[in-house]
Design a protein around this motif. Structure first.
Motif, PDB file in Angstrom:
ATOM      1  N   GLU A  97       0.850  -1.197   0.000  1.00  0.00           N
ATOM      2  CA  GLU A  97       0.000   0.000   0.000  1.00  0.00           C
ATOM      3  C   GLU A  97       0.881   1.241   0.000  1.00  0.00           C
ATOM      4  N   ILE A  98       0.648   2.118  -0.987  1.00  0.00           N
ATOM      5  CA  ILE A  98       1.411   3.352  -1.095  1.00  0.00           C
ATOM      6  C   ILE A  98       0.451   4.525  -1.013  1.00  0.00           C
ATOM      7  N   ALA A  99       0.716   5.446  -0.112  1.00  0.00           N
ATOM      8  CA  ALA A  99      -0.110   6.649   0.031  1.00  0.00           C
ATOM      9  C   ALA A  99       0.667   7.848  -0.482  1.00  0.00           C
ATOM     10  N   ILE A 100      -0.001   8.669  -1.287  1.00  0.00           N
ATOM     11  CA  ILE A 100       0.537   9.964  -1.680  1.00  0.00           C
ATOM     12  C   ILE A 100      -0.242  11.012  -0.908  1.00  0.00           C
ATOM     13  N   VAL A 101       0.458  11.819  -0.130  1.00  0.00           N
ATOM     14  CA  VAL A 101      -0.207  12.781   0.752  1.00  0.00           C
ATOM     15  C   VAL A 101      -0.860  13.872  -0.094  1.00  0.00           C
ATOM     16  N   ASP A 102      -2.156  14.045   0.098  1.00  0.00           N
ATOM     17  CA  ASP A 102      -2.936  15.023  -0.660  1.00  0.00           C
ATOM     18  C   ASP A 102      -3.115  16.286   0.184  1.00  0.00           C
ATOM     19  N   TYR A 103      -2.302  17.285  -0.116  1.00  0.00           N
ATOM     20  CA  TYR A 103      -2.437  18.578   0.563  1.00  0.00           C
ATOM     21  C   TYR A 103      -2.519  19.698  -0.467  1.00  0.00           C
ATOM     22  N   LYS A 104      -2.991  19.319  -1.671  1.00  0.00           N
ATOM     23  CA  LYS A 104      -3.128  20.257  -2.789  1.00  0.00           C
ATOM     24  C   LYS A 104      -1.773  20.858  -3.167  1.00  0.00           C
ATOM     25  N   GLY A 105      -0.729  20.023  -3.060  1.00  0.00           N
ATOM     26  CA  GLY A 105       0.634  20.472  -3.287  1.00  0.00           C
ATOM     27  C   GLY A 105       1.099  20.464  -4.721  1.00  0.00           C
ATOM     28  N   THR A 145      -4.413  10.685  -0.913  1.00  0.00           N
ATOM     29  CA  THR A 145      -5.294  10.789   0.248  1.00  0.00           C
ATOM     30  C   THR A 145      -4.765  11.763   1.294  1.00  0.00           C
ATOM     31  N   ALA A 146      -5.707  12.332   2.047  1.00  0.00           N
ATOM     32  CA  ALA A 146      -5.378  13.101   3.246  1.00  0.00           C
ATOM     33  C   ALA A 146      -5.903  12.379   4.486  1.00  0.00           C
ATOM     34  N   ASP A 147      -6.458  11.162   4.302  1.00  0.00           N
ATOM     35  CA  ASP A 147      -7.028  10.385   5.396  1.00  0.00           C
ATOM     36  C   ASP A 147      -5.905   9.888   6.310  1.00  0.00           C
ATOM     37  N   HIS A 148      -5.933  10.284   7.562  1.00  0.00           N
ATOM     38  CA  HIS A 148      -4.865   9.943   8.494  1.00  0.00           C
ATOM     39  C   HIS A 148      -4.702   8.440   8.647  1.00  0.00           C
ATOM     40  N   ASP A 149      -5.807   7.693   8.721  1.00  0.00           N
ATOM     41  CA  ASP A 149      -5.709   6.244   8.910  1.00  0.00           C
ATOM     42  C   ASP A 149      -5.080   5.568   7.698  1.00  0.00           C
ATOM     43  N   VAL A 150      -5.448   6.013   6.502  1.00  0.00           N
ATOM     44  CA  VAL A 150      -4.879   5.432   5.286  1.00  0.00           C
ATOM     45  C   VAL A 150      -3.382   5.715   5.214  1.00  0.00           C
ATOM     46  N   ILE A 151      -2.996   6.938   5.530  1.00  0.00           N
ATOM     47  CA  ILE A 151      -1.571   7.305   5.509  1.00  0.00           C
ATOM     48  C   ILE A 151      -0.809   6.512   6.573  1.00  0.00           C
ATOM     49  N   ARG A 152      -1.372   6.393   7.752  1.00  0.00           N
ATOM     50  CA  ARG A 152      -0.690   5.724   8.859  1.00  0.00           C
ATOM     51  C   ARG A 152      -0.447   4.244   8.556  1.00  0.00           C
ATOM     52  N   ARG A 153      -1.398   3.585   7.869  1.00  0.00           N
ATOM     53  CA  ARG A 153      -1.229   2.144   7.633  1.00  0.00           C
ATOM     54  C   ARG A 153      -0.528   1.818   6.310  1.00  0.00           C
ATOM     55  N   ARG A 193      -1.780  22.217   7.963  1.00  0.00           N
ATOM     56  CA  ARG A 193      -2.333  22.500   9.295  1.00  0.00           C
ATOM     57  C   ARG A 193      -3.851  22.335   9.307  1.00  0.00           C
ATOM     58  N   ALA A 194      -4.513  22.784   8.251  1.00  0.00           N
ATOM     59  CA  ALA A 194      -5.975  22.698   8.189  1.00  0.00           C
ATOM     60  C   ALA A 194      -6.445  21.248   8.258  1.00  0.00           C
ATOM     61  N   GLN A 195      -5.636  20.331   7.712  1.00  0.00           N
ATOM     62  CA  GLN A 195      -6.009  18.907   7.698  1.00  0.00           C
ATOM     63  C   GLN A 195      -5.379  18.118   8.849  1.00  0.00           C
ATOM     64  N   GLY A 196      -4.645  18.807   9.730  1.00  0.00           N
ATOM     65  CA  GLY A 196      -3.985  18.119  10.839  1.00  0.00           C
ATOM     66  C   GLY A 196      -2.794  17.274  10.409  1.00  0.00           C
ATOM     67  N   LEU A 197      -2.379  17.406   9.156  1.00  0.00           N
ATOM     68  CA  LEU A 197      -1.271  16.598   8.653  1.00  0.00           C
ATOM     69  C   LEU A 197       0.067  17.049   9.241  1.00  0.00           C
ATOM     70  N   HIS A 198       0.156  18.285   9.679  1.00  0.00           N
ATOM     71  CA  HIS A 198       1.396  18.773  10.293  1.00  0.00           C
ATOM     72  C   HIS A 198       1.709  18.026  11.584  1.00  0.00           C
ATOM     73  N   LEU A 202       5.132   9.427  11.562  1.00  0.00           N
ATOM     74  CA  LEU A 202       5.146   8.237  10.712  1.00  0.00           C
ATOM     75  C   LEU A 202       6.457   7.478  10.871  1.00  0.00           C
ATOM     76  N   THR A 203       6.382   6.155  10.754  1.00  0.00           N
ATOM     77  CA  THR A 203       7.565   5.314  10.938  1.00  0.00           C
ATOM     78  C   THR A 203       7.910   4.497   9.695  1.00  0.00           C
ATOM     79  N   GLN A 204       7.042   4.479   8.684  1.00  0.00           N
ATOM     80  CA  GLN A 204       7.343   3.738   7.464  1.00  0.00           C
ATOM     81  C   GLN A 204       8.211   4.591   6.530  1.00  0.00           C
ATOM     82  N   PRO A 205       8.836   3.990   5.506  1.00  0.00           N
ATOM     83  CA  PRO A 205       9.627   4.793   4.561  1.00  0.00           C
ATOM     84  C   PRO A 205       8.783   5.907   3.937  1.00  0.00           C
TER      85      PRO A 205
END
Length: 196
Positions: free
Chosen positions: A2-10, A30-38, A58-63, A69-72
């Motif tokens: 599973e690979i997540a790309i952080v969606d922060y409109k970057g 995704t910006a979903d914290h659970d999806v990113i975390r796993r 900051r608005a999404q709590g991603l900061h 995070l502990t994965q690569p």
């Protein structure tokens, strides 16, 4: 995997998705914290300006999530700069503080225009991201700000003085250049990241 790309409109997300597809890998934007975390691996691409990127994070709590995070984890372009402590861009912005560098602007000279744009070779390579590569290999840059060379630097480039082309701290890796636009060299770096 599973690979997540952080969606922060970057920005620059489609190029990264296409680069992964060429490797036969599907990723979730995704910006979903659970999806990113796993996720097994996390990519953090970006283009644009740091202050608006930090507002969105900051608005999404991603900061708060990303530093835990502990994965690569692989930051790309603006995604690398955001891992630092502070940037001069836009009069100054506090960043994520994951790596101990401050982002500074290139000085413009008659010979060296800002932004630094185009192909440049990598030097002083170390670590698993650069397995199979050498100082003969070129990658594609587009940036006006940079991280100075420090203990976190795992690759350098020069414009005209050396700067951090890539950095690492624990599981956090990042490249100032665009891996997804750097041809076979960028593909090899993405493949090496996926093997971590």
């Amino acid at each position: 995997m599973e690979i997540a790309i952080v969606d922060y409109k970057g920005g620059n997300v489609q190029s990264v998705l296409f680069a992964l597809e060429r490797l036969g890998v599907q990723a979730t934007l995704t910006a979903d914290h659970d999806v990113i975390r796993r996720a097994d691996k996390v990519l953090f691409p970006g283009e644009g300006e740091a202050a608006s990127a930090m507002r969105e994070l900051r608005a999404q709590g991603l900061h708060e999530l990303l530093p835990t995070l502990t994965q690569p984890f692989l930051g790309i372009c603006l995604g690398m700069q955001l891992l630092g402590r502070h940037t001069q861009e836009g009069g100054g912005t506090e960043l994520l503080g994951i790596l101990p560098f401050d982002v500074v602007r290139f000085p413009a000279t008659p010979e060296y225009k800002v932004p630094h744009m185009g192909w440049n070779n990598l030097q002083a390579l170390r670590g698993p991201l650069f397995e199979g590569l050498s100082a003969e290999d070129y990658v594609y840059f587009v940036h006006s700000y940079y991280a100075p060379v420090g203990e976190y630097t795992i690759a350098e480039a020069a414009y005209p003085a050396p700067f951090s082309a890539a950095v690492q701290h624990e599981n956090f890796y990042a490249a100032q250049f665009h891996t997804e636009k750097s041809g076979p060299v960028g593909t090899r770096i993405l493949e090496n990241f996926l093997k971590l």
